[in-house]
Write a protein that holds these residues in place. Structure first.
Motif, PDB file in Angstrom:
ATOM      1  N   PRO A  99       0.817  -1.205   0.000  1.00 45.01           N
ATOM      2  CA  PRO A  99       0.000   0.000   0.000  1.00 45.01           C
ATOM      3  C   PRO A  99       0.855   1.261   0.000  1.00 45.01           C
ATOM      4  O   PRO A  99       2.025   1.225   0.318  1.00 45.01           O
ATOM      5  CB  PRO A  99      -0.792  -0.120   1.312  1.00 45.01           C
ATOM      6  CG  PRO A  99       0.089  -0.928   2.196  1.00 45.01           C
ATOM      7  CD  PRO A  99       0.807  -1.881   1.294  1.00 45.01           C
ATOM      8  N   LYS A 138      -4.929   1.945   9.453  1.00 41.93           N
ATOM      9  CA  LYS A 138      -5.734   1.886   8.231  1.00 41.93           C
ATOM     10  C   LYS A 138      -4.847   1.678   7.003  1.00 41.93           C
ATOM     11  O   LYS A 138      -5.203   0.933   6.089  1.00 41.93           O
ATOM     12  CB  LYS A 138      -6.561   3.165   8.084  1.00 41.93           C
ATOM     13  CG  LYS A 138      -7.762   3.243   9.015  1.00 41.93           C
ATOM     14  CD  LYS A 138      -8.501   4.561   8.849  1.00 41.93           C
ATOM     15  CE  LYS A 138      -9.114   4.712   7.472  1.00 41.93           C
ATOM     16  NZ  LYS A 138      -9.893   5.949   7.327  1.00 41.93           N
ATOM     17  N   GLU A 139      -3.681   2.324   7.003  1.00 41.68           N
ATOM     18  CA  GLU A 139      -2.761   2.138   5.881  1.00 41.68           C
ATOM     19  C   GLU A 139      -2.209   0.718   5.870  1.00 41.68           C
ATOM     20  O   GLU A 139      -2.098   0.081   4.821  1.00 41.68           O
ATOM     21  CB  GLU A 139      -1.607   3.144   5.977  1.00 41.68           C
ATOM     22  CG  GLU A 139      -2.002   4.570   5.706  1.00 41.68           C
ATOM     23  CD  GLU A 139      -2.396   4.796   4.243  1.00 41.68           C
ATOM     24  OE1 GLU A 139      -1.997   3.980   3.396  1.00 41.68           O
ATOM     25  OE2 GLU A 139      -3.107   5.769   3.968  1.00 41.68           O
ATOM     26  N   ARG A 186      -4.609  -2.164   4.399  1.00 43.95           N
ATOM     27  CA  ARG A 186      -5.082  -2.199   3.024  1.00 43.95           C
ATOM     28  C   ARG A 186      -4.912  -3.608   2.445  1.00 43.95           C
ATOM     29  O   ARG A 186      -5.520  -3.954   1.443  1.00 43.95           O
ATOM     30  CB  ARG A 186      -4.322  -1.185   2.162  1.00 43.95           C
ATOM     31  CG  ARG A 186      -4.719   0.263   2.421  1.00 43.95           C
ATOM     32  CD  ARG A 186      -3.834   1.196   1.603  1.00 43.95           C
ATOM     33  NE  ARG A 186      -4.178   2.592   1.849  1.00 43.95           N
ATOM     34  CZ  ARG A 186      -4.967   3.321   1.066  1.00 43.95           C
ATOM     35  NH1 ARG A 186      -5.502   2.778  -0.005  1.00 43.95           N
ATOM     36  NH2 ARG A 186      -5.217   4.578   1.351  1.00 43.95           N
ATOM     37  N   ILE A 222      -8.636  -6.509   7.644  1.00 39.60           N
ATOM     38  CA  ILE A 222      -8.492  -5.657   6.460  1.00 39.60           C
ATOM     39  C   ILE A 222      -9.440  -4.475   6.570  1.00 39.60           C
ATOM     40  O   ILE A 222     -10.537  -4.585   7.137  1.00 39.60           O
ATOM     41  CB  ILE A 222      -8.749  -6.462   5.167  1.00 39.60           C
ATOM     42  CG1 ILE A 222      -8.368  -5.634   3.941  1.00 39.60           C
ATOM     43  CG2 ILE A 222     -10.204  -6.915   5.088  1.00 39.60           C
ATOM     44  CD1 ILE A 222      -8.309  -6.452   2.658  1.00 39.60           C
ATOM     45  N   VAL A 223      -9.004  -3.345   6.065  1.00 37.50           N
ATOM     46  CA  VAL A 223      -9.837  -2.144   6.137  1.00 37.50           C
ATOM     47  C   VAL A 223     -11.031  -2.282   5.192  1.00 37.50           C
ATOM     48  O   VAL A 223     -10.917  -2.839   4.101  1.00 37.50           O
ATOM     49  CB  VAL A 223      -8.994  -0.891   5.792  1.00 37.50           C
ATOM     50  CG1 VAL A 223      -8.562  -0.879   4.347  1.00 37.50           C
ATOM     51  CG2 VAL A 223      -9.740   0.389   6.139  1.00 37.50           C
ATOM     52  N   GLN A 254     -13.624  -1.062   2.481  1.00 36.49           N
ATOM     53  CA  GLN A 254     -13.510  -0.124   1.366  1.00 36.49           C
ATOM     54  C   GLN A 254     -14.231   1.184   1.659  1.00 36.49           C
ATOM     55  O   GLN A 254     -13.788   2.261   1.275  1.00 36.49           O
ATOM     56  CB  GLN A 254     -14.094  -0.759   0.086  1.00 36.49           C
ATOM     57  CG  GLN A 254     -13.274  -1.920  -0.449  1.00 36.49           C
ATOM     58  CD  GLN A 254     -11.875  -1.502  -0.869  1.00 36.49           C
ATOM     59  OE1 GLN A 254     -11.700  -0.499  -1.549  1.00 36.49           O
ATOM     60  NE2 GLN A 254     -10.879  -2.264  -0.447  1.00 36.49           N
ATOM     61  N   LEU A 293     -11.957   3.722   3.537  1.00 37.04           N
ATOM     62  CA  LEU A 293     -10.641   4.087   3.017  1.00 37.04           C
ATOM     63  C   LEU A 293     -10.505   5.589   2.838  1.00 37.04           C
ATOM     64  O   LEU A 293      -9.409   6.156   2.973  1.00 37.04           O
ATOM     65  CB  LEU A 293     -10.383   3.401   1.659  1.00 37.04           C
ATOM     66  CG  LEU A 293      -9.875   1.965   1.719  1.00 37.04           C
ATOM     67  CD1 LEU A 293      -9.803   1.372   0.312  1.00 37.04           C
ATOM     68  CD2 LEU A 293      -8.507   1.911   2.370  1.00 37.04           C
TER      69      LEU A 293
END
Length: 456
Positions: free
Chosen positions: A337, A402-403, A406, A448-449, A451, A454
């Motif tokens: 990411p 959050k990063e 991804r 996982i974040v 969508q 994001l």
């Protein structure tokens, strides 16, 4: 010894000389830069190295033509018989091989070096030591006996403190540090630039390898001889596997010790770099201090030694990247990411020890955080103040998480990336799940974040 995965076999065919006697290295071998581009291309088209050795790989090889010539790929991948001979030779010498596509590959190298991590690591001995951190001790090959004795005493102190010593295995300072730690009953990681096979058969090290006290690794073929370029390139591995480092001696503006220390100070900044502060003066050590190296405090006991791992480091410079993402070739889900845009401060201490949290009150807003730094005695923190500080801490790491997420990551990998305890990582992950920011999925397993969050 880990089983040689199909991915690892493919990477070996592409990059390794597979020395089984006096045979010369193939000029067709992919260089580190070429392999990096190929690995990136395979990820982009949702493939992995193992797919290149499948019976129906012709189309995939053609699709790699913009990166590596198809005919060259075919010649490299046709070396199966030579690979089988090399594997048999390694196994008889108890040498194991792991690639970046394997779960056994050292996580510290993946996290800190990412695409610069060697595609393949050869090793002999206790692989678990590669995740232990410790003190890296490096220096010149040709030094006075007084410096050899000094370095052995440092290695002995590291052993008494129960920490792992990391060094390069070369004559002079490296071997003195290793000998001091091993004779003191400690554990050692030796990162070699050549002759792994010969060193693993050395009588001085054989029993240490067998009893789990020592691991020797190299990014180069176990039978490869000395090469100046290889010696320079492996230095980053020494630093990446440690928590702090000590440069005992160094020439000025030349040599592997100088180059490795400068690279660490100017580019990677994984850990504090100390330089010897007693004995005769040194132009090389003085110059490293001017670049940001710290004077070695000469700890005399194990408690004092622990303090050397607590030095603060400046934020990474423009040429270094936040080390927040695991990297491997183990499948289509491995997509790197975009790094976060906020500044990231690197420290050798876990995150919870770098932020002052009041003692005496539970951290109610962020369960699992263990307060370890007390506020000044004249301040009597209230539960409300503690809650506010805990929330501020969570806000500081929320964007980074959050990063990170991804791509799917397990809680233990999040803990490694953020340099916090597993319990703290789980607590923060659960809070993000409760907020609807991330979700836990089964295939591939990990958090996982979402969508939808994001672009919040």
């Amino acid at each position: 010894m880990p089983t040689l995965s199909t991915n690892t076999q493919a990477i070996l065919l592409l990059t390794a000389p597979l020395i089984t006697g006096r045979s010369a290295s193939s000029s067709d071998l992919l260089s580190p830069g070429e392999y990096k581009r190929l690995a990136r291309h395979l990820r982009e088209i949702q493939h992995q190295p193992a797919d290149l050795v499948l019976p129906d790989a012709a189309h995939l090889m053609r699709s790699c033509q913009p990166v590596v010539d198809e005919a060259r790929l075919r010649r490299l991948l046709a070396r199966g018989f030579l690979l089988s001979q090399a594997i048999e030779r390694w196994q008889t010498r108890a040498i194991w091989v792991v690639s970046r596509a394997d779960a056994e590959y050292p996580r510290r190298l993946k996290v800190r070096l990412r695409e610069d991590a060697p595609p393949v690591i050869y090793g002999c001995g206790n692989m678990a030591l590669l995740e232990s951190g410790g003190l890296a001790v490096v220096g010149s090959r040709h030094v006075a006996d007084t410096l050899v004795d000094y370095t052995m005493s440092v290695g002995s102190l590291v052993a008494r403190a129960g920490r792992v010593l990391v060094s390069g295995g070369a004559k002079g300072i490296d071997q003195a540090a290793m000998r001091g730690a091993l004779e003191g009953g400690g554990k050692v990681v030796g990162v070699l630039s050549d002759s792994l096979e010969k060193m693993a058969m050395n009588r001085e090290y054989r029993n240490r390898l067998l009893n789990g006290q020592l691991v020797l690794i190299s990014p180069y073929d176990p039978s490869a001889g000395f090469n100046v370029g290889n010696a320079m390139q492996r230095n980053k591995l020494i630093y990446a596997l440690a928590d702090a480092s000590l440069v005992v001696s160094s020439d000025l503006n030349k040599g592997g010790t100088w180059a490795g220390a400068v690279e660490q100070l100017d580019k990677y900044k994984f850990l504090p770099v100390y330089v010897r502060s007693t004995g005769g003066s040194s132009l090389g050590l003085d110059a490293l201090r001017s670049k940001g190296a710290l004077p070695w405090p000469n700890p005399q006991d194990t408690d004092a030694l622990k303090a050397v791992f607590s030095a603060f480091l400046p934020a990474p410079g423009p040429c270094s990247r936040p080390n927040l993402v695991l990297f491997s070739e183990d499948g289509p889900s491995d997509v790197t990411p975009t790094p976060p845009s906020f500044p990231v401060t690197v420290s050798s201490e876990p995150l919870q020890r770098r932020i002052a949290i009041p003692s005496g009150e539970p951290v109610t807003s962020t369960p699992g955080l263990v307060p370890s730094a007390a506020m000044p005695p004249e301040i009597n923190p209230t539960p409300a103040m503690t809650s506010v500080l805990a929330d501020m801490l969570f806000v500081a790491v929320r964007a980074a998480m959050k990063e990170l997420l991804r791509i799917p990551m397990k809680d233990v990998d999040v803990a490694v990336a953020l340099d916090v305890s597993n319990a703290q990582a789980k607590a923060w992950l659960q809070r993000l799940v409760n907020e609807g920011v991330i979700e836990k999925q089964k295939k591939p397993a990990g958090y996982i974040v979402k969508q939808s969050s994001l672009f919040e």
